[in-house]
Design a protein around this motif. Structure first.
Motif, short mmCIF file in Angstrom:
data_model
loop_
_atom_site.label_atom_id
_atom_site.label_comp_id
_atom_site.label_asym_id
_atom_site.label_seq_id
_atom_site.Cartn_x
_atom_site.Cartn_y
_atom_site.Cartn_z
N HIS A 1 0.83 -1.22 0.00
CA HIS A 1 0.00 0.00 0.00
C HIS A 1 0.86 1.26 0.00
CE1 HIS A 1 -2.60 3.22 1.53
NE2 HIS A 1 -3.56 2.57 0.92
N HIS A 2 1.86 1.31 0.83
CA HIS A 2 2.76 2.46 0.83
C HIS A 2 4.06 2.12 1.54
CE1 HIS A 2 0.51 2.92 4.69
NE2 HIS A 2 1.68 3.30 5.15
N SER A 3 5.05 2.94 1.29
CA SER A 3 6.27 2.90 2.09
C SER A 3 6.22 4.09 3.04
CB SER A 3 7.51 2.99 1.18
OG SER A 3 7.48 4.18 0.43
N ALA A 4 7.09 4.13 4.02
CA ALA A 4 7.06 5.23 4.97
C ALA A 4 8.47 5.61 5.41
CB ALA A 4 6.22 4.85 6.19
N PHE A 5 8.63 6.91 5.61
CA PHE A 5 9.90 7.47 6.09
C PHE A 5 9.59 8.33 7.31
CE2 PHE A 5 10.50 6.45 1.70
CZ PHE A 5 11.82 6.05 1.58
N VAL B 1 3.78 7.24 -0.60
CA VAL B 1 4.94 7.34 0.30
C VAL B 1 4.51 8.18 1.49
CG1 VAL B 1 7.29 8.18 0.56
CG2 VAL B 1 6.58 7.15 -1.60
N GLU B 2 4.61 7.59 2.65
CA GLU B 2 4.22 8.29 3.88
C GLU B 2 5.43 8.97 4.50
OE1 GLU B 2 2.73 5.49 6.71
OE2 GLU B 2 2.33 6.98 8.27
N LEU B 3 5.30 10.26 4.78
CA LEU B 3 6.31 10.98 5.54
C LEU B 3 5.71 11.24 6.92
CD1 LEU B 3 7.60 13.57 2.89
CD2 LEU B 3 8.37 11.22 3.32
N TYR C 1 1.94 12.40 6.40
CA TYR C 1 1.56 13.03 5.14
C TYR C 1 1.85 12.03 4.02
CZ TYR C 1 1.71 17.51 7.73
OH TYR C 1 1.51 18.54 8.62
N TYR C 2 0.84 11.71 3.24
CA TYR C 2 0.98 10.72 2.17
C TYR C 2 1.10 11.39 0.81
CZ TYR C 2 -0.49 7.34 5.70
OH TYR C 2 -0.57 6.56 6.83
N TYR C 3 2.21 11.10 0.14
CA TYR C 3 2.47 11.63 -1.19
C TYR C 3 2.34 10.48 -2.20
CZ TYR C 3 4.45 15.76 1.06
OH TYR C 3 4.62 16.91 1.80
FE LIG Z 1 2.00 3.67 7.20
#
Ligand SMILES: [Fe+2]
Length: 199
Positions: A76-80, A124-126, A114-116
């Motif tokens: 679904h997403h990656s995250a940093f 990509v989640e920041l 914040y999802y880009y």
């Molecule tokens: Fe997440």
């Protein structure tokens, strides 16, 4: 059957298939500051820390885009994660100036996120930890009735958060107001299944 404990490796990288190799390199460079460790026609290996790569991109000739990507199962997403709210907020402002804006922003309770969307539509989640402490954060997720009642969180408007920070409000106060729905966007950005949006 082995009775030995699992030796736990550390998460190292993810790998995306793409038809837009250079666009993705440029985007991840702009968003999370990766540099190219190696690149050729088949792919690129990128990192923003001491690891040899954190993001791999493969661009084999047979790859095609999936028009139904949003409803396909899989990643679904990656995250940093940033070390502070100030870093997340400053990055949001910097990216706005470059025309890169988040799709969806949520205070999850344990993180402000914040999802880009990258040029391939990968989210990509920041994020920043709302507790500034992984142990406290994990304990809150495990035990909080607030999280149990709404594990998705509350939609927030990052521009309103930026304005609040500019006005001198502390992250603690911003987080409190976000969870109370005081910093929500004027429109719900996405319908969530199960009515999980506490906006
Ligand atoms: Fe997440």
């Amino acid at each position: 059957v082995s009775t030995q404990a699992v030796i736990k490796p550390t998460f190292h990288h993810f790998n995306l298939k793409t038809t837009r190799l250079q666009e993705l390199i440029d985007w991840y460079s702009a968003v999370v500051g990766v540099e190219v460790t190696f690149k050729d026609a088949t792919g690129a290996w990128l990192t923003n820390d001491a690891a040899n790569h954190r993001i791999a991109l493969l661009a084999f000739p047979g790859f095609v885009d999936d028009p139904d990507k949003d409803t396909r199962t899989g990643l679904h997403h990656s995250a940093f994660e940033y070390g502070s709210f100030e870093d997340l907020n400053a990055s949001y402002e910097r990216l706005c100036e470059q025309g890169i804006e988040p799709d969806i922003c949520i205070d999850h309770g344990m993180t402000l996120s914040y999802y880009y969307k990258d040029p391939d539509g990968n989210h990509v989640e920041l994020q920043v930890d709302c507790f500034g402490d992984w142990a406290a954060s994990k304990e809150w997720m495990r035990t909080s009735p607030v999280f149990q009642a709404n594990p998705i969180g509350v939609f927030v408007d990052p521009a309103r958060i930026s304005a609040a920070a500019e006005a001198g409000e502390s992250f603690q106060e911003i987080h409190r107001r976000a969870m109370a729905g005081d910093l929500s966007p004027s429109e719900v950005p996405v319908e969530l299944p199960g009515g999980g949006d506490a906006s």
